[in-house]
Design an enzyme around this catalytic site. Structure first.
Site, PDB file in Angstrom:
ATOM      1  N   HIS A 254      -1.916 -12.438   1.290  1.00  0.00           N
ATOM      2  CA  HIS A 254      -2.577 -11.381   0.523  1.00  0.00           C
ATOM      3  C   HIS A 254      -3.046 -11.861  -0.856  1.00  0.00           C
ATOM      4  O   HIS A 254      -2.302 -12.487  -1.589  1.00  0.00           O
ATOM      5  CB  HIS A 254      -1.611 -10.217   0.342  1.00  0.00           C
ATOM      6  CG  HIS A 254      -2.259  -8.924  -0.005  1.00  0.00           C
ATOM      7  ND1 HIS A 254      -1.566  -7.746  -0.033  1.00  0.00           N
ATOM      8  CD2 HIS A 254      -3.525  -8.596  -0.328  1.00  0.00           C
ATOM      9  CE1 HIS A 254      -2.369  -6.758  -0.365  1.00  0.00           C
ATOM     10  NE2 HIS A 254      -3.571  -7.261  -0.555  1.00  0.00           N
TER      11      HIS A 254
ATOM     12  N   TYR B 278       0.829  -1.202   0.000  1.00  0.00           N
ATOM     13  CA  TYR B 278       0.000   0.000   0.000  1.00  0.00           C
ATOM     14  C   TYR B 278       0.871   1.263   0.000  1.00  0.00           C
ATOM     15  O   TYR B 278       1.961   1.285   0.557  1.00  0.00           O
ATOM     16  CB  TYR B 278      -0.912   0.026   1.223  1.00  0.00           C
ATOM     17  CG  TYR B 278      -1.991  -1.030   1.273  1.00  0.00           C
ATOM     18  CD1 TYR B 278      -2.270  -1.881   0.213  1.00  0.00           C
ATOM     19  CD2 TYR B 278      -2.752  -1.179   2.426  1.00  0.00           C
ATOM     20  CE1 TYR B 278      -3.264  -2.828   0.291  1.00  0.00           C
ATOM     21  CE2 TYR B 278      -3.753  -2.136   2.510  1.00  0.00           C
ATOM     22  CZ  TYR B 278      -3.997  -2.955   1.443  1.00  0.00           C
ATOM     23  OH  TYR B 278      -4.991  -3.902   1.534  1.00  0.00           O
TER      24      TYR B 278
END
Length: 169
Positions: free
Chosen positions: A121, A61
């Protein structure tokens, strides 16, 4: 703030969590884009001071800066107030050692000695098979045994059939 008591896990989590995927960005004098650290920190502090105790971040991110931002903001007693979630980037794992190297980087960036919720993820059927081959289950079991993570989880992006397959595995 409302909380959800999860007796099986022995935790109480705020009904509202803070997803840290999109912090405000700024352009530096040399033209680079980076997180506006003071503003991001104020967002985190205001959320935690308001009762939010679940923060979700990830290695990728904010152009790879997010875990550092969250780690900085959680200094000064804030880390002890939250359940911290981050994610193992499956697409960066080709061999077992990659998982260990990434996890060490994450602990360092987050300035913590453990992760509460560690997610594999963006799982799909193909990624799950690859992660199994390189030993992700054993990796997560080891991290749990060493108390480096509390709970192993995953985020998912595929069909219901693939989801069911992963759960059954």
């Amino acid at each position: 703030m409302r909380y959800r008591n999860i007796p099986k896990l022995g935790i109480k989590v705020s009904a509202f969590g803070l997803g840290c995927m999109r912090f405000p960005m700024k352009t530096t004098e040399d033209g680079k884009t980076e997180v506006d650290y003071p503003l991001a920190e104020s967002i985190i502090h205001r959320a935690v001071d308001g009762g939010v105790n679940y923060l979700d971040t990830a290695f990728v991110y904010s152009n790879g800066q997010n875990e550092d931002v969250v780690g900085r903001a959680l200094q000064g007693g804030y880390r002890e107030k939250v359940c911290l979630a981050t994610k193992l980037p499956t697409w960066q794992c080709e061999k077992t050692q990659d998982m260990y190297d990434l996890f060490e980087k994450q602990l360092k960036a987050l300035r913590t000695d453990h992760i509460d919720f560690y997610l594999i993820h963006s799982l799909s059927a193909d990624k799950w098979e690859k992660m199994k081959e390189i030993g992700v289950r054993e990796f997560l079991d080891e991290l749990k045994a060493k108390k480096l993570i509390r709970y192993a989880c995953f985020s998912f992006h595929d069909s219901y059939e693939a989801f069911e397959h992963i759960l059954n595995d």
